[in-house]
Write a protein that holds these residues in place. Structure first.
Motif, PDB file in Angstrom:
ATOM      1  N   LYS A  37       0.849  -1.198   0.000  1.00  0.00           N
ATOM      2  CA  LYS A  37       0.000   0.000   0.000  1.00  0.00           C
ATOM      3  C   LYS A  37       0.877   1.237   0.000  1.00  0.00           C
ATOM      4  O   LYS A  37       0.668   2.172  -0.768  1.00  0.00           O
ATOM      5  CB  LYS A  37      -0.831  -0.018   1.254  1.00  0.00           C
ATOM      6  N   THR A  38       1.794   1.253   0.872  1.00  0.00           N
ATOM      7  CA  THR A  38       2.670   2.429   0.964  1.00  0.00           C
ATOM      8  C   THR A  38       3.454   2.611  -0.325  1.00  0.00           C
ATOM      9  O   THR A  38       3.578   3.702  -0.854  1.00  0.00           O
ATOM     10  CB  THR A  38       3.648   2.222   2.122  1.00  0.00           C
ATOM     11  N   PHE A  39       3.942   1.554  -0.785  1.00  0.00           N
ATOM     12  CA  PHE A  39       4.774   1.625  -2.004  1.00  0.00           C
ATOM     13  C   PHE A  39       3.946   2.198  -3.159  1.00  0.00           C
ATOM     14  O   PHE A  39       4.353   3.120  -3.848  1.00  0.00           O
ATOM     15  CB  PHE A  39       5.243   0.221  -2.334  1.00  0.00           C
ATOM     16  N   LYS A  40       2.800   1.668  -3.313  1.00  0.00           N
ATOM     17  CA  LYS A  40       1.946   2.143  -4.407  1.00  0.00           C
ATOM     18  C   LYS A  40       1.517   3.570  -4.153  1.00  0.00           C
ATOM     19  O   LYS A  40       1.334   4.353  -5.053  1.00  0.00           O
ATOM     20  CB  LYS A  40       0.743   1.243  -4.479  1.00  0.00           C
ATOM     21  N   LYS A  41       1.376   3.876  -2.938  1.00  0.00           N
ATOM     22  CA  LYS A  41       0.956   5.230  -2.596  1.00  0.00           C
ATOM     23  C   LYS A  41       2.051   6.212  -2.975  1.00  0.00           C
ATOM     24  O   LYS A  41       1.811   7.265  -3.511  1.00  0.00           O
ATOM     25  CB  LYS A  41       0.765   5.278  -1.105  1.00  0.00           C
ATOM     26  N   GLU A  42       3.235   5.874  -2.713  1.00  0.00           N
ATOM     27  CA  GLU A  42       4.342   6.774  -3.074  1.00  0.00           C
ATOM     28  C   GLU A  42       4.770   6.541  -4.503  1.00  0.00           C
ATOM     29  O   GLU A  42       5.448   7.338  -5.095  1.00  0.00           O
ATOM     30  CB  GLU A  42       5.472   6.474  -2.143  1.00  0.00           C
ATOM     31  N   ASN A  43       4.400   5.432  -5.025  1.00  0.00           N
ATOM     32  CA  ASN A  43       4.792   5.150  -6.415  1.00  0.00           C
ATOM     33  C   ASN A  43       3.578   4.711  -7.218  1.00  0.00           C
ATOM     34  O   ASN A  43       3.494   3.585  -7.649  1.00  0.00           O
ATOM     35  CB  ASN A  43       5.820   4.039  -6.415  1.00  0.00           C
ATOM     36  N   PRO A  44       2.633   5.569  -7.338  1.00  0.00           N
ATOM     37  CA  PRO A  44       1.404   5.200  -8.063  1.00  0.00           C
ATOM     38  C   PRO A  44       1.714   4.859  -9.509  1.00  0.00           C
ATOM     39  O   PRO A  44       0.969   4.181 -10.174  1.00  0.00           O
ATOM     40  CB  PRO A  44       0.546   6.462  -7.975  1.00  0.00           C
ATOM     41  N   ASN A  45       2.799   5.305  -9.956  1.00  0.00           N
ATOM     42  CA  ASN A  45       3.146   5.007 -11.353  1.00  0.00           C
ATOM     43  C   ASN A  45       3.596   3.575 -11.494  1.00  0.00           C
ATOM     44  O   ASN A  45       3.457   2.962 -12.507  1.00  0.00           O
ATOM     45  CB  ASN A  45       4.302   5.888 -11.747  1.00  0.00           C
ATOM     46  N   ILE A  46       4.161   3.080 -10.471  1.00  0.00           N
ATOM     47  CA  ILE A  46       4.666   1.706 -10.563  1.00  0.00           C
ATOM     48  C   ILE A  46       3.570   0.726 -10.204  1.00  0.00           C
ATOM     49  O   ILE A  46       3.028   0.756  -9.147  1.00  0.00           O
ATOM     50  CB  ILE A  46       5.831   1.548  -9.600  1.00  0.00           C
ATOM     51  N   LYS A  47       3.252  -0.101 -11.074  1.00  0.00           N
ATOM     52  CA  LYS A  47       2.229  -1.084 -10.784  1.00  0.00           C
ATOM     53  C   LYS A  47       2.787  -2.468 -10.934  1.00  0.00           C
ATOM     54  O   LYS A  47       2.091  -3.430 -10.949  1.00  0.00           O
ATOM     55  CB  LYS A  47       1.133  -0.903 -11.777  1.00  0.00           C
TER      56      LYS A  47
END
Length: 171
Positions: free
Chosen positions: A69-79
DNA sequence: CGGGTGATTGTTACA
DNA sequence: TGTAACAATCACCCG
């Protein structure tokens, strides 16, 4: 159904996809292990069990879930799942055991539940064919137990603590 | 249209 | 003792 959602951004994000071009179906550590069937999770189990207890997430996975969650939150571009995995793994190794402690505690809990499920699952397998009705009864019993235990499990929130501060590592 | 794959580590179970 | 395989996630690709 789930696949439909993937069409959103589509190729645009493809850039974020795995940087390594080996995105092909290559195996990851095939060379490391001898036969290495490590990947291929196709048939999984020859027979599908009604309620086969899936292995509980390890501490790493527990942490990873939150990390995702955090990762995606800070890296919404990275999926890319691999991106999170790599990042998570890296960070995981960076964390001290003390920080992993809470995750481990949770993992331990899952394991306990897993053992419980195994017990139920085990019972089911033991069921004789003639006891179809009986098996249902057993199921009810199990269900009951499951619920009770689940409640208990929920209550416990962990906090075992850790005093061993000596080693640790870290930067 | 659906399943399979990519990557991370941990944990579990079998031989 | 050691390996082998699987646990979640999510977008994307092949048949």
């Amino acid at each position: 159904m789930k696949t439909t959602k993937g069409k959103g951004p589509a190729r645009s994000s493809r850039e974020a996809l795995k940087p390594a071009d080996d995105r092909m179906v290559g195996k990851r550590k095939a060379a490391a292990r001898p036969e290495s069937k490590r990947k291929v999770k196709k048939d999984k189990q020859a027979k599908k069990d009604p309620n086969k207890p899936k292995r509980p997430p390890s501490a790493f996975f527990v942490f990873l879930e939150e990390f995702r969650k955090t990762f995606k939150k800070e890296n919404p571009n990275i999926k890319a799942v691999s991106a999170v995995g790599k990042a998570g793994g890296e960070k995981w190794k960076s964390m001290s055991q003390a920080e992993k402690a809470p995750y481990e505690a949770k993992a331990a809990k899952k394991k306990t539940e897993y053992e419980k499920l195994m017990n139920a699952y085990n019972k089911k397998q033991s069921v004789d064919e003639d006891g179809d009705e009986e098996s249902e009864r057993s199921k009810s019993e199990v269900n009951d137990e499951d619920e009770a235990s689940a409640e208990e499990a929920q209550e416990d929130e962990e906090e075992e603590e850790e005093d061993d501060d000596d080693d640790d590592d870290e930067d």
